[in-house]
Scaffold this active site. Structure first.
Site, PDB file in Angstrom:
ATOM      1  N   GLU A 112       0.706  -1.065  16.397  1.00  0.00           N
ATOM      2  CA  GLU A 112       0.466  -2.413  15.160  1.00  0.00           C
ATOM      3  C   GLU A 112       0.795  -3.687  15.411  1.00  0.00           C
ATOM      4  O   GLU A 112       0.217  -4.293  14.693  1.00  0.00           O
ATOM      5  CB  GLU A 112       1.244  -1.732  13.735  1.00  0.00           C
ATOM      6  CG  GLU A 112       0.872  -0.262  13.356  1.00  0.00           C
ATOM      7  CD  GLU A 112      -0.611  -0.335  12.624  1.00  0.00           C
ATOM      8  OE1 GLU A 112      -1.287  -1.048  12.486  1.00  0.00           O
ATOM      9  OE2 GLU A 112      -0.806   1.114  12.141  1.00  0.00           O
ATOM     10  N   LYS A 146       0.942  -1.360   0.045  1.00  0.00           N
ATOM     11  CA  LYS A 146       0.015   0.004   0.010  1.00  0.00           C
ATOM     12  C   LYS A 146       0.939   1.072  -0.080  1.00  0.00           C
ATOM     13  O   LYS A 146       1.807   1.362   0.841  1.00  0.00           O
ATOM     14  CB  LYS A 146      -0.832   0.044   1.278  1.00  0.00           C
ATOM     15  CG  LYS A 146      -1.803  -0.929   1.179  1.00  0.00           C
ATOM     16  CD  LYS A 146      -2.909  -0.706   2.202  1.00  0.00           C
ATOM     17  CE  LYS A 146      -4.272  -1.417   2.089  1.00  0.00           C
ATOM     18  NZ  LYS A 146      -5.246  -1.190   3.500  1.00  0.00           N
ATOM     19  N   HIS A 165      -8.217   1.565  12.736  1.00  0.00           N
ATOM     20  CA  HIS A 165      -8.101   2.720  11.674  1.00  0.00           C
ATOM     21  C   HIS A 165      -9.203   3.829  11.474  1.00  0.00           C
ATOM     22  O   HIS A 165      -8.532   4.891  11.093  1.00  0.00           O
ATOM     23  CB  HIS A 165      -7.286   2.158  10.550  1.00  0.00           C
ATOM     24  CG  HIS A 165      -6.013   1.514  10.714  1.00  0.00           C
ATOM     25  ND1 HIS A 165      -5.656   0.520  11.691  1.00  0.00           N
ATOM     26  CD2 HIS A 165      -4.629   1.765  10.165  1.00  0.00           C
ATOM     27  CE1 HIS A 165      -4.300   0.213  11.711  1.00  0.00           C
ATOM     28  NE2 HIS A 165      -3.576   0.848  10.722  1.00  0.00           N
TER      29      HIS A 165
HETATM   30  P1  NAD Z   1       7.103   8.233  10.456  1.00  0.00           P
HETATM   31  O1  NAD Z   1       7.623   7.675   9.128  1.00  0.00           O
HETATM   32  O2  NAD Z   1       6.847   9.776  10.367  1.00  0.00           O
HETATM   33  O3  NAD Z   1       8.171   8.054  11.365  1.00  0.00           O
HETATM   34  C1  NAD Z   1       8.281   8.462  12.686  1.00  0.00           C
HETATM   35  C2  NAD Z   1       9.275   9.483  13.172  1.00  0.00           C
HETATM   36  O4  NAD Z   1      10.412   8.757  13.405  1.00  0.00           O
HETATM   37  C3  NAD Z   1       9.696  10.533  12.102  1.00  0.00           C
HETATM   38  O5  NAD Z   1       9.988  11.475  12.685  1.00  0.00           O
HETATM   39  C4  NAD Z   1      10.940   9.727  11.557  1.00  0.00           C
HETATM   40  O6  NAD Z   1      11.971  10.515  10.998  1.00  0.00           O
HETATM   41  C5  NAD Z   1      11.589   9.158  12.684  1.00  0.00           C
HETATM   42  N1  NAD Z   1      12.502   8.196  12.668  1.00  0.00           N
HETATM   43  C6  NAD Z   1      12.347   6.964  11.706  1.00  0.00           C
HETATM   44  N2  NAD Z   1      13.215   6.108  12.023  1.00  0.00           N
HETATM   45  C7  NAD Z   1      13.977   6.556  12.855  1.00  0.00           C
HETATM   46  C8  NAD Z   1      14.957   5.906  13.714  1.00  0.00           C
HETATM   47  N3  NAD Z   1      15.499   4.487  13.461  1.00  0.00           N
HETATM   48  N4  NAD Z   1      15.686   6.773  14.603  1.00  0.00           N
HETATM   49  C9  NAD Z   1      15.239   7.773  15.087  1.00  0.00           C
HETATM   50  N5  NAD Z   1      14.275   8.339  14.426  1.00  0.00           N
HETATM   51  C10 NAD Z   1      13.428   7.799  13.339  1.00  0.00           C
HETATM   52  O7  NAD Z   1       6.047   7.400  11.053  1.00  0.00           O
HETATM   53  P2  NAD Z   1       5.822   5.798  11.014  1.00  0.00           P
HETATM   54  O8  NAD Z   1       4.785   5.607  12.374  1.00  0.00           O
HETATM   55  O9  NAD Z   1       6.998   5.037  10.821  1.00  0.00           O
HETATM   56  O10 NAD Z   1       4.637   5.648   9.992  1.00  0.00           O
HETATM   57  C11 NAD Z   1       3.290   6.200   9.829  1.00  0.00           C
HETATM   58  C12 NAD Z   1       2.905   6.168   8.348  1.00  0.00           C
HETATM   59  O11 NAD Z   1       2.885   4.973   8.029  1.00  0.00           O
HETATM   60  C13 NAD Z   1       1.529   6.820   8.443  1.00  0.00           C
HETATM   61  O12 NAD Z   1       1.619   8.050   7.257  1.00  0.00           O
HETATM   62  C14 NAD Z   1       0.638   5.903   8.096  1.00  0.00           C
HETATM   63  O13 NAD Z   1      -0.408   6.226   7.314  1.00  0.00           O
HETATM   64  C15 NAD Z   1       1.550   4.883   7.319  1.00  0.00           C
HETATM   65  N6  NAD Z   1       1.147   3.423   7.210  1.00  0.00           N
HETATM   66  C16 NAD Z   1       0.976   2.804   6.357  1.00  0.00           C
HETATM   67  C17 NAD Z   1       0.761   1.295   5.952  1.00  0.00           C
HETATM   68  C18 NAD Z   1       0.771   0.826   4.598  1.00  0.00           C
HETATM   69  O14 NAD Z   1       0.219  -0.412   4.811  1.00  0.00           O
HETATM   70  N7  NAD Z   1       1.258   1.468   3.581  1.00  0.00           N
HETATM   71  C19 NAD Z   1       0.512   0.781   7.423  1.00  0.00           C
HETATM   72  C20 NAD Z   1       0.601   1.470   8.315  1.00  0.00           C
HETATM   73  C21 NAD Z   1       0.916   2.975   8.593  1.00  0.00           C
HETATM   74  N1  GLY Z   2      -2.081  -1.241   7.153  1.00  0.00           N
HETATM   75  C1  GLY Z   2      -3.153  -1.898   6.604  1.00  0.00           C
HETATM   76  C2  GLY Z   2      -2.835  -2.776   5.178  1.00  0.00           C
HETATM   77  O1  GLY Z   2      -1.710  -2.989   4.928  1.00  0.00           O
HETATM   78  O2  GLY Z   2      -3.668  -3.319   4.763  1.00  0.00           O
END
Ligand code: NAD
Ligand code: GLY
Length: 367
Positions: A192, A150, A255
């Site tokens: 998650e 996704k 979600h």
């Molecule tokens: P993010 O990508 O914003 O990362 C969180 C924070 O941590 C950011 O400030 C980033 O720069 C920092 N960071 C990342 N790795 C680090 C590390 N190793 N050390 C220090 N800082 C670090 O947030 P997230 O929680 O990783 O992802 C959330 C996003 O993912 C949302 O946009 C959500 O919609 C999306 N998402 C997508 C799916 C999918 O299936 N595609 C599933 C769940 C969530």
């Molecule tokens: N995070 C929900 C999906 O990948 O379907």
């Protein structure tokens, strides 16, 4: 395979016919050229990262990639959910075009879910599709967003509304990166992880309860198990329903409420995982009010979410605003909100619910 001297070396396969790929899980994988062997041949790699992760891990990834590519480029995006938009996406296309990147160029998404979702969408659209590799550096991205294809950006009127299903060619989870994650982000990732228990695997829920302290302390063996089991469950679901015709929707437990919180407060105010944690409490309460699950189980999972450092009360957006925001959820049909609810412990179902009952849940759980 992960380096031989790595104490942790796990691999999970996503079975999707010709789009199948491996998730490699271990510590110290970024800088090891072996992690990147066997990817599609290309002259150029583009690392997409952000201003926080790039300085921490960009050099290690470049070192690992150099034996495989003549040119390794990097684009550094602004950090944060608020930048998951068209303007930021264009920065990736700018670098690809300015450097004459061809359709074999491989993109590497080095960062959390925001970088991963945007890089995946850029890879899906640049020259109608170039290969990309997910290199998730948050727990949330390692257990969920990097897996399953996704990809998306946000629109001011709804989260992840513009995007594509587009699978990576590999996912490489370097557990060492979790060491620099802020505590709040670690908790967001745990939301998650916890999600997979109530919807699919009660034995895993037991394991998380018993090992939550080890996970909060970033104990490598516990982290490796949490990442592997989460990826196995997600792989099983995605392999059966890649494009969310039905089953895959269960991965959105919590979600619908969570996205409403994120959008309602403005992206970036609450972390995605925080919205999901609180959203799961609301979805549990809704399941209970509809007679699908008993109060004891609701309390048990709510307690675990709280122990993980996640909010269990939603912000006071007002019930009407919650309902309005939830109607633009991708699972809605004809303006009717459909929630992922529990149909007993360990089983999830996609269902509509009367607005009056949703209002009762919001009165109980928000504000
Ligand atoms: P993010 O990508 O914003 O990362 C969180 C924070 O941590 C950011 O400030 C980033 O720069 C920092 N960071 C990342 N790795 C680090 C590390 N190793 N050390 C220090 N800082 C670090 O947030 P997230 O929680 O990783 O992802 C959330 C996003 O993912 C949302 O946009 C959500 O919609 C999306 N998402 C997508 C799916 C999918 O299936 N595609 C599933 C769940 C969530
Ligand atoms: N995070 C929900 C999906 O990948 O379907």
């Amino acid at each position: 395979m992960p380096p031989k001297d790595s104490p942790i070396s796990e691999q999970v396969r996503i079975a999707l016919g010709e789009r199948s790929y491996d998730i490699r899980i271990g510590a110290g994988l970024l800088g090891d050229p072996a992690s990147w062997q066997g990817l599609p041949a290309a002259a150029t790699a583009l690392i997409v990262t952000n201003e926080t992760v790039g300085p921490l891990y960009g050099a290690a990834l470049k070192q690992g990639l150099r034996p495989h590519y003549r040119t390794v480029l990097e684009v550094v995006l602004p950090d944060g959910e608020a930048h998951k938009d068209w303007g930021t996406l264009n920065l990736i296309f700018d670098v690809l075009l300015a450097n004459g990147c061809d359709r074999k160029t491989v993109l590497f998404a080095l960062g959390g879910g925001v970088v991963g979702d945007m890089t995946g969408f850029a890879a899906a659209s640049y020259m109608r599709g170039v290969p990309f590799v997910q290199v998730p550096t948050t727990l949330l991205a390692q257990v969920d967003s990097s897996v399953g294809g996704k990809t998306a950006i946000n629109h001011p009127l709804g989260k992840n509304m513009i995007g594509a299903f587009y699978q990576p060619v590999r996912v490489v989870c370097d557990l060492a990166t979790v060491s620099t994650l802020p505590a709040r982000e670690l908790s967001a990732g745990l939301a998650e992880v916890i999600k997979y228990g109530p919807i699919a695997d009660l034995a895993f829920l037991d394991w998380i309860e018993a090992n939550l302290d080890a996970l909060l302390q970033r104990e490598p063996v516990a982290l490796a198990h949490a990442v592997r089991r989460s990826c196995e469950i997600k792989a099983h679901v995605v392999s059966q329903d890649e494009r969310e015709a039905g089953l895959r929707a269960i991965l959105n437990f919590g979600h619908t409420f969570g996205h409403a919180i994120e959008a309602g407060l403005g992206y970036g105010e609450w972390l995605h995982g925080e919205g999901v944690g609180c959203g799961m409490v609301m979805a549990l309460q809704l399941s209970q009010r509809l007679g699908l699950v008993d109060a004891g189980f609701v309390q048990r999972v709510t307690r675990l979410i709280e122990r993980a450092g996640l909010p269990v009360r939603g912000p006071d957006l007002g019930a009407e605003r919650y309902l309005e925001l939830m109607r633009v959820d991708k699972k809605s049909e004809g303006g009717e909100i459909r929630f992922v609810l529990l149909d007993g412990p360990g089983r999830a179902t996609l269902r509509a619910a009367p607005d009056a009952v949703v209002r009762q849940v919001l009165a109980e759980c928000a504000g």
